[in-house]
Scaffold this motif. Structure first.
Motif, mmCIF file in Angstrom:
data_model
loop_
_atom_site.group_PDB
_atom_site.id
_atom_site.type_symbol
_atom_site.label_atom_id
_atom_site.label_comp_id
_atom_site.label_asym_id
_atom_site.label_seq_id
_atom_site.Cartn_x
_atom_site.Cartn_y
_atom_site.Cartn_z
ATOM 1 N N ALA A 108 -39.720 -29.145 23.985
ATOM 2 C CA ALA A 108 -40.971 -28.791 24.678
ATOM 3 C C ALA A 108 -41.739 -27.724 23.886
ATOM 4 C CB ALA A 108 -40.674 -28.303 26.086
ATOM 5 N N ARG A 109 -41.007 -26.765 23.329
ATOM 6 C CA ARG A 109 -41.651 -25.722 22.520
ATOM 7 C C ARG A 109 -42.291 -26.326 21.277
ATOM 8 N NH1 ARG A 109 -40.161 -23.691 18.061
ATOM 9 N NH2 ARG A 109 -37.972 -24.304 18.229
ATOM 10 N N LEU A 113 -43.223 -16.709 18.251
ATOM 11 C CA LEU A 113 -44.283 -16.550 19.248
ATOM 12 C C LEU A 113 -43.753 -16.822 20.660
ATOM 13 C CD1 LEU A 113 -47.213 -15.966 19.907
ATOM 14 C CD2 LEU A 113 -47.739 -18.370 19.402
ATOM 15 N N MET A 114 -42.930 -17.835 20.795
ATOM 16 C CA MET A 114 -42.337 -18.149 22.104
ATOM 17 C C MET A 114 -41.491 -16.971 22.587
ATOM 18 S SD MET A 114 -41.573 -20.874 24.276
ATOM 19 C CE MET A 114 -40.260 -21.317 25.415
ATOM 20 N N ALA A 115 -40.648 -16.449 21.711
ATOM 21 C CA ALA A 115 -39.802 -15.304 22.075
ATOM 22 C C ALA A 115 -40.655 -14.100 22.462
ATOM 23 C CB ALA A 115 -38.868 -14.951 20.914
ATOM 24 N N ALA A 127 -38.638 -18.760 29.790
ATOM 25 C CA ALA A 127 -38.975 -19.882 28.901
ATOM 26 C C ALA A 127 -39.770 -20.943 29.657
ATOM 27 C CB ALA A 127 -37.707 -20.490 28.310
ATOM 28 N N LEU A 128 -39.326 -21.272 30.852
ATOM 29 C CA LEU A 128 -40.045 -22.267 31.649
ATOM 30 C C LEU A 128 -41.455 -21.795 32.000
ATOM 31 C CD1 LEU A 128 -37.176 -23.548 33.953
ATOM 32 C CD2 LEU A 128 -38.178 -24.677 31.958
ATOM 33 N N HIS A 129 -41.593 -20.505 32.256
ATOM 34 C CA HIS A 129 -42.926 -19.951 32.535
ATOM 35 C C HIS A 129 -43.849 -20.119 31.323
ATOM 36 C CE1 HIS A 129 -46.085 -17.331 33.981
ATOM 37 N NE2 HIS A 129 -45.997 -16.683 32.834
ATOM 38 N N VAL A 130 -43.348 -19.758 30.163
ATOM 39 C CA VAL A 130 -44.156 -19.871 28.942
ATOM 40 C C VAL A 130 -44.539 -21.328 28.688
ATOM 41 C CG1 VAL A 130 -44.114 -19.592 26.424
ATOM 42 C CG2 VAL A 130 -43.250 -17.754 27.893
ATOM 43 N N LEU A 131 -43.647 -22.243 29.021
ATOM 44 C CA LEU A 131 -43.911 -23.669 28.805
ATOM 45 C C LEU A 131 -44.741 -24.291 29.929
ATOM 46 C CD1 LEU A 131 -40.362 -24.686 27.555
ATOM 47 C CD2 LEU A 131 -42.438 -24.450 26.162
ATOM 48 N N GLY A 132 -45.042 -23.518 30.967
ATOM 49 C CA GLY A 132 -45.811 -24.037 32.090
ATOM 50 C C GLY A 132 -44.979 -24.938 32.992
#
Length: 118
Positions: free
Chosen positions: A34-35, A44-46, A74-79
């Protein structure tokens, strides 16, 4: 928060059944996919998750000692936060529903006029 900290050992993690270990590994791979689909570099994700790159790498590798807050971040960042909220919803709990149904009375009686005293 210590970014360089080593993961703590966990009796629960070391005693996980194989199917749970595989599910966690699959979850990590799915998060990594997904990332990548979003073209988000790990750094950037971290950063958006407010964790170290090493923690994100452990999550993506399926390390069972990674905390639930890291997964939620992580789920929040991925929407995908809603997916976490739906993991164990009562409507999807087939075993729990089955148990509830087994406890229902086998026989019922018709309501008489005396029972309707209001």
């Amino acid at each position: 928060m210590s970014y360089g900290a080593m993961p703590r050992s966990s009796r629960a993690a070391s005693g996980l059944p194989p199917q749970s270990q595989r599910a966690i590994a699959r979850l990590g791979k799915d998060i990594a996919l997904a990332r990548r689909r979003r073209k988000l570099p790990q750094r950037l994700m971290a950063e958006r998750m407010i964790v170290s790159v090493q923690t994100l790498q452990r999550l993506e590798a399926g390390d069972p000692t990674v905390g639930l807050a890291v997964l939620a971040s992580a789920l929040h960042v991925l929407g995908m936060t809603q997916r976490l909220a739906e993991l164990v919803t009562p409507d999807s709990d087939r075993a729990g529903i089955s148990e509830d149904l087994s406890r229902l009375p086998q026989k019922t009686h018709a309501v008489s006029d005396d029972d309707l005293d209001f």
